[in-house]
Write a protein that holds these residues in place. Structure first.
Motif, short mmCIF file in Angstrom:
data_model
loop_
_atom_site.label_atom_id
_atom_site.label_comp_id
_atom_site.label_asym_id
_atom_site.label_seq_id
_atom_site.Cartn_x
_atom_site.Cartn_y
_atom_site.Cartn_z
N ARG A 32 0.63 -1.91 0.04
CA ARG A 32 0.33 0.06 -0.24
C ARG A 32 0.46 1.08 -0.28
NH1 ARG A 32 -3.27 -3.59 -1.78
NH2 ARG A 32 -4.87 -4.56 -0.35
N ASP A 33 0.16 2.58 -0.20
CA ASP A 33 0.84 3.91 -0.65
C ASP A 33 2.32 3.72 -1.70
OD1 ASP A 33 -1.06 5.00 1.44
OD2 ASP A 33 -0.17 3.86 2.63
N VAL A 34 2.03 2.82 -2.80
CA VAL A 34 3.06 2.33 -3.52
C VAL A 34 2.85 4.20 -4.23
CG1 VAL A 34 4.09 1.35 -5.26
CG2 VAL A 34 2.90 0.17 -2.48
N ASN A 35 4.29 4.84 -4.46
CA ASN A 35 4.25 5.20 -5.50
C ASN A 35 5.95 4.85 -6.37
OD1 ASN A 35 6.09 7.80 -7.40
ND2 ASN A 35 4.35 8.81 -6.83
N ILE A 36 5.35 4.70 -7.95
CA ILE A 36 6.14 4.63 -8.82
C ILE A 36 6.57 5.19 -10.21
CG2 ILE A 36 6.40 2.11 -10.86
CD1 ILE A 36 4.14 0.72 -9.18
N ARG A 37 7.62 5.98 -10.36
CA ARG A 37 8.06 6.79 -11.50
C ARG A 37 8.63 5.69 -12.29
NH1 ARG A 37 7.97 11.83 -10.36
NH2 ARG A 37 9.74 12.53 -11.30
N LEU A 38 9.10 6.11 -13.52
CA LEU A 38 8.83 5.18 -14.14
C LEU A 38 9.60 5.53 -15.17
CD1 LEU A 38 9.60 1.69 -15.95
CD2 LEU A 38 7.46 2.39 -16.67
N THR A 39 11.26 6.12 -16.02
CA THR A 39 11.62 6.08 -17.51
C THR A 39 12.09 4.71 -18.53
OG1 THR A 39 12.78 7.85 -15.69
CG2 THR A 39 13.78 6.96 -18.09
N THR A 40 11.35 4.81 -19.37
CA THR A 40 11.62 4.35 -19.91
C THR A 40 12.88 4.68 -21.47
OG1 THR A 40 9.89 2.99 -19.57
CG2 THR A 40 10.61 2.21 -21.69
N MET A 94 13.47 -1.16 -33.38
CA MET A 94 14.21 -1.52 -32.07
C MET A 94 14.80 -2.66 -31.62
SD MET A 94 13.56 1.24 -29.85
CE MET A 94 12.26 2.02 -30.42
N ASN A 95 15.18 -2.16 -30.75
CA ASN A 95 16.51 -3.72 -30.08
C ASN A 95 16.21 -3.26 -28.82
OD1 ASN A 95 18.53 -1.46 -30.37
ND2 ASN A 95 20.11 -2.85 -30.97
N GLN A 96 16.12 -2.75 -28.99
CA GLN A 96 15.94 -2.53 -26.31
C GLN A 96 15.51 -1.89 -26.49
OE1 GLN A 96 19.94 -3.48 -24.00
NE2 GLN A 96 19.71 -1.84 -24.26
N ILE A 97 14.65 -2.29 -24.67
CA ILE A 97 13.81 -1.44 -24.39
C ILE A 97 14.14 -1.42 -22.78
CG2 ILE A 97 11.42 -0.31 -23.32
CD1 ILE A 97 10.62 -1.93 -26.22
N ILE A 98 14.57 -0.61 -21.85
CA ILE A 98 15.07 -0.73 -20.72
C ILE A 98 14.09 0.14 -20.13
CG2 ILE A 98 17.05 -0.53 -19.25
CD1 ILE A 98 18.72 -0.15 -21.58
N HIS A 99 13.50 -0.30 -19.21
CA HIS A 99 12.89 0.23 -17.95
C HIS A 99 13.73 0.43 -16.41
CE1 HIS A 99 9.18 -0.32 -20.27
NE2 HIS A 99 8.80 -1.66 -19.74
N TYR A 100 13.25 1.54 -16.40
CA TYR A 100 13.89 1.92 -15.05
C TYR A 100 12.70 2.73 -13.77
CZ TYR A 100 18.44 2.46 -17.94
OH TYR A 100 19.61 2.13 -18.78
N PRO A 101 12.17 1.65 -13.37
CA PRO A 101 10.79 1.83 -12.32
C PRO A 101 11.61 2.60 -11.29
CG PRO A 101 11.50 -0.51 -12.24
CD PRO A 101 12.46 -0.05 -13.75
N GLU A 102 10.77 3.45 -10.27
CA GLU A 102 11.53 3.74 -9.19
C GLU A 102 10.29 3.74 -8.10
OE1 GLU A 102 13.90 7.55 -8.48
OE2 GLU A 102 12.22 7.85 -7.74
#
Length: 149
Positions: free
Chosen positions: A72-80, A93-101
């Motif tokens: 609960r009380d989760v915050n997600i910021r995602l840069t892709t 497109m050869n690669q997708i990188i997700h950076y979830p904080e």
């Protein structure tokens, strides 16, 4: 089996360096070739839409996985970031990188650190866009945890 249809309409007049539109139930946006590819750079473009689809699908899947595991009380910021290459005369497109904080209350620190890799992978396996791209595009996820009251 459950089946859904998703419909968009696109319109384009003229040659390569023009501006078109893409319209769906919610989206209504101009489209063109990006400036870095010697295009008009107006509105969005297919590459950005692909990365946006991957990013929005993954963050929704991750939020659902965290909710189902009672965080609960989760915050997600995602840069892709999508990495494309020009090879053999074609862009791909050869690669997708997700950076979830992921920010959680400190009470969850021990629990989430034990489960993180499994939850990250589960979210990826539940994402329709990841499942559609898998085998053609390398998808990586590099998470970061933060704890805040």
């Amino acid at each position: 089996m459950v089946s859904h249809q998703f419909k968009v309409s696109t319109n384009w007049n003229g040659g390569r360096n023009q501006i078109g539109t893409v319209t769906g139930d919610i989206i209504k946006e101009e489209i063109s070739i990006p400036k870095q590819l010697e295009g008009m750079g107006v509105g969005t473009n297919p590459d950005e839409l692909l990365i946006s689809a991957a990013s929005s699908c993954y963050i929704i899947s991750l939020a659902a996985v965290l909710e189902r595991t009672h965080y609960r009380d989760v915050n997600i910021r995602l840069t892709t970031i999508g990495e494309a290459e020009f090879k053999n005369g074609k862009f791909r497109m050869n690669q997708i990188i997700h950076y979830p904080e992921i920010t959680l209350p400190p009470v969850y620190q021990q629990s989430i650190e034990r489960k993180l890799n499994r939850l990250i992978a589960l979210a990826d396996s539940n994402c329709m866009v990841s499942n559609s791209l898998r085998g053609n595009v390398d998808i990586k996820i590099i998470p970061k945890l933060k704890f805040d009251n």
